[in-house]
Write an enzyme that holds these catalytic residues in place. Structure first.
Site, PDB file in Angstrom:
ATOM      1  N   CYS A 231       0.811  -1.219   0.000  1.00  0.00           N
ATOM      2  CA  CYS A 231       0.000   0.000   0.000  1.00  0.00           C
ATOM      3  C   CYS A 231       0.843   1.266   0.000  1.00  0.00           C
ATOM      4  O   CYS A 231       0.544   2.231  -0.733  1.00  0.00           O
ATOM      5  CB  CYS A 231      -0.944  -0.008   1.198  1.00  0.00           C
ATOM      6  SG  CYS A 231      -0.162  -0.470   2.760  1.00  0.00           S
TER       7      CYS A 231
ATOM      8  N   HIS B 222      -3.243   6.296   4.756  1.00  0.00           N
ATOM      9  CA  HIS B 222      -1.821   6.503   5.034  1.00  0.00           C
ATOM     10  C   HIS B 222      -1.398   7.924   4.634  1.00  0.00           C
ATOM     11  O   HIS B 222      -1.980   8.531   3.725  1.00  0.00           O
ATOM     12  CB  HIS B 222      -0.965   5.540   4.213  1.00  0.00           C
ATOM     13  CG  HIS B 222      -1.021   4.116   4.647  1.00  0.00           C
ATOM     14  ND1 HIS B 222      -1.606   3.695   5.815  1.00  0.00           N
ATOM     15  CD2 HIS B 222      -0.526   2.992   4.049  1.00  0.00           C
ATOM     16  CE1 HIS B 222      -1.476   2.371   5.924  1.00  0.00           C
ATOM     17  NE2 HIS B 222      -0.829   1.928   4.858  1.00  0.00           N
TER      18      HIS B 222
END
Length: 356
Positions: A134, A248
């Site tokens: 990711c 994130h």
């Protein structure tokens, strides 16, 4: 093994009830992915559950050796162990696999793909396409347009990683531990090794005793190099787990082979696919996880010269992206769209629908 899918493939999702699996189902529906049928596969304890897709209930089935008969496309998000066992079985049954685990990411026979960056790598797949880590996806979307324009020479990054990267159980632990902290009740961590509410800590992957880097940091380094096709690019990473649910953030410092004007860098980023520039100095408004959540684009801002580089060749920027979407499920579905026989036009139309 065909390098593309039929116009309306029969699709299976492995790990359909996990955090990423739920988003895979949602992405297929929201993007209008053309499919003839959808099969949902998970562990035996999840078998029998119903998931609504396009207004109809789909019953979750237990994953088994015969699960992939008649399947054209298998989207895996069930961990590297299951991917290593069942990915080859799916390919042997005639499916193309897009795998969200670390199982095949560094396998030279399995392209590691972020469609906005290196979609051309799909031409060389042999049945399995790896969906990157990711952080590597989110960072690569932001770095690639600048790397192409200005010749990237070195990368330094610090990540601020959400609970979703550790799965649905970690997200629930963040919720529960936060509630306990606010109520002044003790809470013993079960999923992550340290208290999570109102705390941050070094990513919980194992630490390599020689380099001092943890497994997450080493994955990001290796995968970014592979995605950008820069095998010798110097990259330094510090990965931190923060008490955020699903988006994130990354502080990036990029060194180029010559000085780069920040305004020109913003123009390059604004024109790049998958990027949305959020860079309002007057309002002190820059990328934030709360605004990246639910967004398919990677948010990029705080573009400025790095004052720590006296040569003027470095830029600093801040990035945020939804870990479950662009960092996982959305990227996998975008890969699948590129494998459809009408890839370019179909993907373009789906991007327009998703953005509306």
């Amino acid at each position: 093994m065909p390098h593309s899918l039929p116009a309306n493939p029969r699709v299976a999702i492995v790990g359909a009830t996990g955090a990423v699996g739920v988003e895979l189902v949602r992405c297929l529906e929201q993007r209008g992915f053309p499919l003839a049928s959808l099969q949902l596969l998970a562990s035996p304890r999840s078998a029998g559950r119903e998931v609504v897709f396009r207004g109809e209930a789909v019953v979750v089935e237990a994953l088994g050796d015969e699960s992939f008969e008649g399947v054209d496309l298998a989207l895996f998000s069930a961990g590297s162990g299951l991917s290593k066992v069942y990915g080859p079985k799916a390919v042997a049954a005639g499916a193309v696999v897009v795998d969200n685990s670390s199982a095949f990411r560094m396998d030279p026979d399995c392209p590691l793909v972020v469609p906005e960056v290196n979609a051309e790598a799909l031409a060389d797949h042999h049945g399995i396409v790896a969906n990157p880590n990711c952080v590597a996806i989110i960072a690569a979307v932001a770095m690639a347009p600048l790397a192409r324009a200005f010749n990237l020479k070195r990368v330094q990054m610090a990540t601020y990683q959400a609970a979703s990267g550790a799965g649905a159980a970690a997200m629930e632990e963040l919720r529960a531990s936060t509630e306990a902290a606010l109520a002044n009740r003790p809470f013993a961590p079960q999923v992550l090794p340290h208290p999570y509410a109102f705390n941050l800590f070094s990513h919980n992957a194992d630490v390599d005793p020689e380099s001092g880097y943890n497994g997450e940091e080493l994955k990001v380094i290796e995968e970014c190099r592979r995605i950008l096709d820069t095998p010798d690019l110097p990259i330094g990473v510090t990965c931190i787990r923060v008490p955020v649910l699903r988006a994130h953030a990354i502080a990036l410092t990029l060194e180029f082979d010559r000085p780069v004007d920040p305004d020109l860098a913003r123009e390059v980023l604004a024109a790049a696919p998958g990027v949305r520039v959020i860079d309002d100095r007057a309002r002190n408004h820059f990328p934030m996880p709360c605004e990246a959540e639910g967004q398919g684009d990677v948010l990029v801002g705080r573009v400025r010269r790095d004052l720590g580089d006296p040569t003027g060749r470095s830029l600093a920027l801040f990035v945020a992206g939804d870990q479950l979407l662009k960092g996982a499920a959305l990227n996998a579905v975008q890969i699948a769209e590129r494998l459809l026989p009408t890839a370019s036009e179909g993907a373009r139309q789906r991007e327009l629908v998703a953005a509306s």
